[in-house]
Design a protein around this motif. Structure first.
Motif, mmCIF file in Angstrom:
data_model
loop_
_atom_site.group_PDB
_atom_site.id
_atom_site.type_symbol
_atom_site.label_atom_id
_atom_site.label_comp_id
_atom_site.label_asym_id
_atom_site.label_seq_id
_atom_site.Cartn_x
_atom_site.Cartn_y
_atom_site.Cartn_z
ATOM 1 N N GLN A 37 -5.566 -0.959 3.214
ATOM 2 C CA GLN A 37 -4.529 -0.008 2.831
ATOM 3 C C GLN A 37 -3.875 -0.462 1.527
ATOM 4 O O GLN A 37 -3.808 -1.658 1.252
ATOM 5 N N PRO A 38 -3.369 0.475 0.720
ATOM 6 C CA PRO A 38 -2.654 0.071 -0.492
ATOM 7 C C PRO A 38 -1.318 -0.590 -0.148
ATOM 8 O O PRO A 38 -0.689 -0.256 0.869
ATOM 9 N N LEU A 39 -0.931 -1.536 -0.971
ATOM 10 C CA LEU A 39 0.377 -2.171 -0.818
ATOM 11 C C LEU A 39 1.394 -1.292 -1.536
ATOM 12 O O LEU A 39 1.584 -1.394 -2.745
ATOM 13 N N THR A 40 2.068 -0.431 -0.793
ATOM 14 C CA THR A 40 2.940 0.581 -1.384
ATOM 15 C C THR A 40 4.366 0.062 -1.541
ATOM 16 O O THR A 40 4.777 -0.922 -0.903
ATOM 17 N N GLU A 41 5.134 0.763 -2.354
ATOM 18 C CA GLU A 41 6.550 0.421 -2.515
ATOM 19 C C GLU A 41 7.308 0.668 -1.207
ATOM 20 O O GLU A 41 8.245 -0.067 -0.894
ATOM 21 N N ASP A 42 6.921 1.676 -0.447
ATOM 22 C CA ASP A 42 7.567 1.926 0.847
ATOM 23 C C ASP A 42 7.348 0.739 1.779
ATOM 24 O O ASP A 42 8.260 0.321 2.508
ATOM 25 N N TRP A 43 6.123 0.187 1.778
ATOM 26 C CA TRP A 43 5.830 -0.968 2.642
ATOM 27 C C TRP A 43 6.661 -2.163 2.200
ATOM 28 O O TRP A 43 7.223 -2.883 3.037
ATOM 29 N N MET A 44 6.753 -2.378 0.893
ATOM 30 C CA MET A 44 7.537 -3.503 0.392
ATOM 31 C C MET A 44 9.016 -3.331 0.746
ATOM 32 O O MET A 44 9.682 -4.302 1.137
ATOM 33 N N ARG A 45 9.549 -2.125 0.625
ATOM 34 C CA ARG A 45 10.954 -1.892 0.988
ATOM 35 C C ARG A 45 11.186 -2.166 2.470
ATOM 36 O O ARG A 45 12.212 -2.750 2.855
ATOM 37 N N ALA A 46 10.240 -1.753 3.301
ATOM 38 C CA ALA A 46 10.365 -2.014 4.740
ATOM 39 C C ALA A 46 10.312 -3.515 5.019
ATOM 40 O O ALA A 46 11.069 -4.033 5.856
ATOM 41 N N GLY A 67 5.421 -20.222 -1.281
ATOM 42 C CA GLY A 67 5.582 -20.484 -2.704
ATOM 43 C C GLY A 67 5.137 -19.346 -3.603
ATOM 44 O O GLY A 67 5.196 -19.469 -4.825
ATOM 45 N N LYS A 68 4.702 -18.226 -3.008
ATOM 46 C CA LYS A 68 4.194 -17.112 -3.808
ATOM 47 C C LYS A 68 4.973 -15.837 -3.497
ATOM 48 O O LYS A 68 5.522 -15.678 -2.411
ATOM 49 N N ALA A 69 4.981 -14.932 -4.440
ATOM 50 C CA ALA A 69 5.499 -13.592 -4.194
ATOM 51 C C ALA A 69 4.443 -12.790 -3.441
ATOM 52 O O ALA A 69 3.239 -12.916 -3.705
ATOM 53 N N VAL A 70 4.884 -11.962 -2.501
ATOM 54 C CA VAL A 70 3.946 -11.145 -1.720
ATOM 55 C C VAL A 70 3.086 -10.291 -2.656
ATOM 56 O O VAL A 70 1.872 -10.177 -2.472
ATOM 57 N N ARG A 71 3.710 -9.726 -3.686
ATOM 58 C CA ARG A 71 2.976 -8.851 -4.605
ATOM 59 C C ARG A 71 1.848 -9.592 -5.330
ATOM 60 O O ARG A 71 0.874 -8.969 -5.753
ATOM 61 N N ASP A 72 1.998 -10.909 -5.491
ATOM 62 C CA ASP A 72 0.960 -11.677 -6.184
ATOM 63 C C ASP A 72 -0.333 -11.733 -5.388
ATOM 64 O O ASP A 72 -1.390 -12.074 -5.940
ATOM 65 N N GLU A 73 -0.252 -11.439 -4.103
ATOM 66 C CA GLU A 73 -1.451 -11.416 -3.252
ATOM 67 C C GLU A 73 -1.845 -9.984 -2.897
ATOM 68 O O GLU A 73 -2.483 -9.728 -1.874
ATOM 69 N N ARG A 74 -1.490 -9.046 -3.768
ATOM 70 C CA ARG A 74 -1.768 -7.629 -3.515
ATOM 71 C C ARG A 74 -3.245 -7.373 -3.211
ATOM 72 O O ARG A 74 -3.576 -6.699 -2.228
ATOM 73 N N SER A 75 -4.132 -7.919 -4.029
ATOM 74 C CA SER A 75 -5.569 -7.644 -3.854
ATOM 75 C C SER A 75 -6.057 -8.125 -2.500
ATOM 76 O O SER A 75 -6.826 -7.432 -1.813
ATOM 77 N N LEU A 76 -5.605 -9.315 -2.095
ATOM 78 C CA LEU A 76 -6.022 -9.868 -0.812
ATOM 79 C C LEU A 76 -5.468 -9.029 0.336
ATOM 80 O O LEU A 76 -6.190 -8.722 1.300
ATOM 81 N N ILE A 77 -4.211 -8.650 0.250
ATOM 82 C CA ILE A 77 -3.593 -7.835 1.313
ATOM 83 C C ILE A 77 -4.326 -6.499 1.452
ATOM 84 O O ILE A 77 -4.645 -6.059 2.562
ATOM 85 N N GLU A 78 -4.591 -5.862 0.317
ATOM 86 C CA GLU A 78 -5.260 -4.559 0.373
ATOM 87 C C GLU A 78 -6.684 -4.683 0.900
ATOM 88 O O GLU A 78 -7.152 -3.812 1.643
#
Length: 219
Positions: free
Chosen positions: A65-74, A49-60
């Motif tokens: 590691q930073p949640l980069t645009e390259d990672w999101m594209r992959a 129910g959430k966008a991956v980017r909305d959990e950026r702080s938790l993922i990082e």
């Protein structure tokens, strides 16, 4: 007794298409590769129910590691490859969409927290795109994504419908809160039958199969 609504607003993932196990399987694999070891159940609990980017702080924090645009594209590329190979519509969802389209004289929309290209692709694969046409809305394009009501308010405004006279179909507490905060009536779809996802939320109805939705909307 049947309800009469000006418009019906559908979530997409887990409501119209059975995409969440696929998407979360790819996400879990990539997070594991990045150093965050979590189970499939944990991944579903955190991200459904959430966008991956909305959990950026938790993922990082968990991967270091930073949640980069390259990672999101992959992630998008691997996710879409799996979806194209494996995606199926929820049982009875196409018939429910047709019933809603008839009930509202075409005033239906898809309002998802996912990125719009994914939603469009999935509706096309499920044979539902002709019923939604351009009435597809993504939380990624809004100031705030779910659980904020923005995407549902945008969909209702596009249809010229009073949100209070709209029916929202959701399968998660995050999405249900978005629909409720928009002022809509929310029906919770729970194919597993227990309805625990909606505990404590004033959803008007919990149903277990899309056939029930089709029956509840008069033609």
């Amino acid at each position: 007794m049947s309800d009469v609504f000006e418009a019906v607003l559908f979530d997409c993932d887990g409501v119209l298409v059975d995409s969440e196990p696929i998407t979360n399987g790819v996400l879990r694999q990539m997070l594991n590769e990045a150093g965050w070891a979590l189970s499939q159940a944990e991944c579903m609990q955190i991200f459904i129910g959430k966008a991956v980017r909305d959990e950026r702080s938790l993922i990082e924090a968990e991967t270091g590691q930073p949640l980069t645009e390259d990672w999101m594209r992959a992630f998008y590329a691997r996710r879409d490859q799996r979806l194209r190979a494996e995606l199926k519509a929820m049982d009875g969802a196409l018939q429910a969409v047709v019933a809603a389209h008839t009930h509202t004289a075409g005033r239906i929309a898809c309002a998802s927290g996912a990125d719009r290209p994914k939603v469009v692709m999935q509706l096309e694969m499920a044979g539902m795109a002709p019923y939604f046409e351009d009435r597809i809305f993504s939380g990624h394009d809004m100031p705030r994504s779910k659980p904020a009501p923005d995407v549902y308010l945008a969909a209702a405004a596009h249809l010229g419908a009073d949100p209070v006279r709209c029916l929202v179909i959701e399968d998660t507490a995050t999405g249900a809160r978005a629909g409720l905060d928009a002022g809509a009536t929310v029906w919770g779809y729970c194919p597993e039958g227990h309805g625990r996802a909606f505990e404590g939320l004033p959803v008007a109805r919990v149903f277990n199969h899309m056939d029930e939705l089709a029956r509840c909307l008069p033609g």
